[in-house]
Design a protein around this motif. Structure first.
Motif, short mmCIF file in Angstrom:
data_model
loop_
_atom_site.label_atom_id
_atom_site.label_comp_id
_atom_site.label_asym_id
_atom_site.label_seq_id
_atom_site.Cartn_x
_atom_site.Cartn_y
_atom_site.Cartn_z
N ASN A 157 -17.03 26.81 22.99
CA ASN A 157 -15.95 26.14 23.75
C ASN A 157 -15.04 25.35 22.78
OD1 ASN A 157 -14.75 25.83 26.27
ND2 ASN A 157 -15.68 23.80 26.57
N THR A 158 -14.67 26.04 21.69
CA THR A 158 -13.80 25.45 20.66
C THR A 158 -12.44 26.12 20.71
OG1 THR A 158 -15.66 24.95 19.19
CG2 THR A 158 -13.52 25.17 18.15
N PHE A 159 -11.38 25.33 20.60
CA PHE A 159 -10.02 25.87 20.72
C PHE A 159 -9.18 25.45 19.52
CE2 PHE A 159 -11.97 25.52 24.76
CZ PHE A 159 -11.63 26.70 25.41
N PHE A 160 -8.37 26.39 19.04
CA PHE A 160 -7.53 26.16 17.86
C PHE A 160 -6.12 25.79 18.31
CE2 PHE A 160 -4.71 27.30 14.45
CZ PHE A 160 -5.44 27.23 13.27
N ILE A 161 -5.60 24.71 17.77
CA ILE A 161 -4.17 24.42 17.98
C ILE A 161 -3.55 24.02 16.64
CG2 ILE A 161 -4.37 23.72 20.41
CD1 ILE A 161 -3.96 20.81 19.45
N SER A 162 -2.27 24.33 16.50
CA SER A 162 -1.58 23.86 15.29
C SER A 162 -0.54 22.80 15.64
CB SER A 162 -0.96 25.02 14.53
OG SER A 162 -0.20 25.81 15.38
N LYS A 163 -0.11 22.75 16.90
CA LYS A 163 0.77 21.67 17.32
C LYS A 163 0.39 21.11 18.69
CE LYS A 163 4.40 25.00 16.97
NZ LYS A 163 5.62 25.50 17.21
N ILE A 164 0.81 19.88 18.90
CA ILE A 164 0.41 19.16 20.12
C ILE A 164 0.86 19.88 21.39
CG2 ILE A 164 0.75 16.99 21.37
CD1 ILE A 164 1.15 15.76 18.54
N GLU A 165 2.06 20.46 21.35
CA GLU A 165 2.62 21.11 22.56
C GLU A 165 1.71 22.23 23.07
OE1 GLU A 165 4.89 21.12 19.56
OE2 GLU A 165 4.87 19.04 20.19
N GLN A 166 0.91 22.81 22.19
CA GLN A 166 0.04 23.92 22.62
C GLN A 166 -1.00 23.47 23.63
OE1 GLN A 166 -1.12 25.16 18.68
NE2 GLN A 166 0.33 26.86 18.68
N LEU A 167 -1.25 22.16 23.69
CA LEU A 167 -2.22 21.65 24.67
C LEU A 167 -1.75 21.90 26.09
CD1 LEU A 167 -3.22 18.27 23.01
CD2 LEU A 167 -4.77 20.17 23.46
N ASP A 168 -0.41 22.00 26.26
CA ASP A 168 0.14 22.20 27.61
C ASP A 168 -0.21 23.57 28.18
OD1 ASP A 168 1.37 19.73 27.95
OD2 ASP A 168 3.04 20.33 26.68
N THR A 169 -0.38 24.53 27.30
CA THR A 169 -0.60 25.90 27.80
C THR A 169 -2.00 26.43 27.49
OG1 THR A 169 0.40 26.64 25.74
CG2 THR A 169 1.82 26.61 27.68
N LEU A 170 -2.79 25.62 26.83
CA LEU A 170 -4.14 26.06 26.45
C LEU A 170 -5.06 26.10 27.68
CD1 LEU A 170 -5.11 26.53 23.50
CD2 LEU A 170 -6.11 24.26 23.58
N ASN A 171 -5.76 27.20 27.83
CA ASN A 171 -6.67 27.31 28.97
C ASN A 171 -8.06 26.82 28.59
OD1 ASN A 171 -4.75 28.40 30.71
ND2 ASN A 171 -5.03 30.40 29.76
N VAL A 172 -8.21 25.53 28.63
CA VAL A 172 -9.46 24.91 28.18
C VAL A 172 -10.33 24.54 29.37
CG1 VAL A 172 -10.45 22.99 26.89
CG2 VAL A 172 -8.22 23.89 26.24
N LEU A 173 -11.63 24.78 29.22
CA LEU A 173 -12.56 24.23 30.19
C LEU A 173 -12.97 22.86 29.64
CD1 LEU A 173 -14.33 24.52 32.66
CD2 LEU A 173 -16.02 25.69 31.26
N TRP A 174 -12.32 21.81 30.15
CA TRP A 174 -12.54 20.47 29.59
C TRP A 174 -13.91 19.92 29.99
CZ3 TRP A 174 -9.42 19.21 25.89
CH2 TRP A 174 -8.09 19.62 25.90
N ASP A 175 -14.63 19.50 29.00
CA ASP A 175 -15.89 18.80 29.23
C ASP A 175 -15.57 17.30 29.17
OD1 ASP A 175 -19.04 19.27 28.99
OD2 ASP A 175 -18.50 17.49 27.81
N LYS A 176 -16.47 16.46 29.65
CA LYS A 176 -16.17 15.03 29.56
C LYS A 176 -16.41 14.46 28.16
CE LYS A 176 -18.93 12.22 31.78
NZ LYS A 176 -19.74 11.62 32.86
N HIS A 177 -17.03 15.26 27.29
CA HIS A 177 -17.16 14.86 25.88
C HIS A 177 -16.33 15.80 25.02
CE1 HIS A 177 -20.98 13.20 27.58
NE2 HIS A 177 -20.44 12.15 27.00
N ILE A 178 -15.24 15.26 24.48
CA ILE A 178 -14.31 16.11 23.73
C ILE A 178 -14.28 15.65 22.27
CG2 ILE A 178 -11.89 16.86 23.52
CD1 ILE A 178 -11.65 16.10 26.55
N GLY A 179 -14.43 16.61 21.37
CA GLY A 179 -14.36 16.30 19.94
C GLY A 179 -13.09 16.90 19.35
N ILE A 180 -12.44 16.15 18.48
CA ILE A 180 -11.24 16.65 17.79
C ILE A 180 -11.55 16.67 16.29
CG2 ILE A 180 -8.79 16.24 17.28
CD1 ILE A 180 -8.67 14.65 19.93
N CYS A 181 -11.27 17.79 15.66
CA CYS A 181 -11.53 17.87 14.22
C CYS A 181 -10.51 18.79 13.57
CB CYS A 181 -12.96 18.36 13.97
SG CYS A 181 -13.40 19.85 14.86
#
Ligand code: SF4
Length: 310
Positions: A264-288
């Motif tokens: 359940n890891t997703f690649f983004i290169s810019k912030i705007e991609q979060l708007d269209t990313l189909n993520v299954l959000w968990d309540k514990h989110i890690g950013i790296c």
């Protein structure tokens, strides 16, 4: 009847912008620029603050967002063709390093080099050069990405005795009748490098020339350690957002490590991609991120995620 995958996809799309209650978001404290990139950027920033303009040979870091910030400060990225046209000026060499040819051109054209080549890369260039000077019939193999700036810089030290190995298939073409020294680009995948070493050892042994083959441990420890840390980090969160430039070699490698540790890891290169990313959000989110990902960008990603469901 609809497949389970159909319902899973529906769920991913439906939850694409919805955060669970009490979400915890943490940024990996080990992510962010490595020492070599920090040095190159700080060197550039120091000059830009004082003079407002500086040429840089190629992108200083494989991250468009950071490049935009530096360009806004006055950094001008040039190609090698443009470099050859310059006279009586100053040019920054980034952490990847350059072949001797670049220094020769600079001298001829009265260009002052601001050398931000990473110490680890400089050391590797020196080792390769030394081996070249010591051997008469030896060959040098560099495991790396064909055309990558660091690899071009390393090949420049080999005096025509070097060959690039990009993958396993290239091993078949290695001449096993000469003394051979294998090196790796500093940001390569260490597991793949080990496989390449094992395959070459086998080829030389089969030809009864095992003594002809030697290899050096030249993958940067920042990358190796980061891989280990990320493998652990990725398992501690339900959702991982990996931030990196698309052109970053170590970004793609480290993303792959995270994805394997946590699907359940997703690649983004810019912030705007979060708007269209189909993520299954968990309540514990890690950013790296990669060794070329700025911490400020990961912090902005965190802020943006917090606003997604408001
Ligand atoms: S990854 Fe390692 S070799 Fe490459 S710039 Fe960073 S510190 Fe230097």
């Amino acid at each position: 009847m609809k497949s389970a995958l159909f319902y899973l996809n529906l769920r991913l799309i439906f939850f694409g912008r919805n955060m669970p209650q009490n979400t915890v978001i943490e940024i990996d404290s080990n992510s962010g620029f490595c020492a070599g990139v920090i040095n190159a950027i700080q060197t550039a920033e120091g000059i830009l603050k004082r003079d407002g303009m500086l040429y840089c040979l190629g992108d200083i870091v494989h991250n468009n967002e950071e490049m935009q910030r530096l360009t806004n400060m006055g950094l001008r990225v040039i190609t090698h063709e443009e470099f050859q046209q310059l006279r009586h000026t100053r040019v920054l060499i980034r952490a990847h390093g350059e072949p001797p040819e670049t220094y020769r051109i600079a001298k001829e054209n009265d260009i002052e080099i601001i050398d931000a080549t990473c110490k680890v890369v400089l050391n590797l260039q020196r080792t390769i050069r030394q081996y070249c000077q010591e051997t008469t019939d030896g060959q040098i193999l560099i495991y790396g990405k064909q055309g990558h700036a660091e690899v071009i810089g390393l090949m420049g030290q080999t005096d025509g005795k070097g060959k690039v190995l990009s993958d396993m298939e290239d091993i078949e073409n290695v001449d096993v009748n000469h003394p051979t020294r294998l090196f790796s680009q500093t940001t390569q995948n260490i597991e793949e490098y080990r496989e390449i070493i094992a395959a070459l050892e086998q080829r030389f042994a089969l030809a009864d020339n095992a003594a002809n083959f030697k290899h050096a441990d030249t993958i940067c420890h920042s990358v190796v350690n980061r891989a280990e840390q990320l493998r652990k980090f990725a398992t501690q969160y339900g959702t991982i957002i990996f931030v990196s430039g698309e052109k970053s070699s170590n970004g793609l490698y480290l993303f792959d490590i995270c994805k394997k540790a946590n699907p359940n890891t997703f690649f983004i290169s810019k912030i705007e991609q979060l708007d269209t990313l189909n993520v299954l959000w968990d309540k514990h989110i890690g950013i790296c991120g990669a060794t070329s990902t700025p911490m400020w960008l990961m912090e902005k990603v965190k802020t943006k995620i917090l606003t997604l469901n408001t």
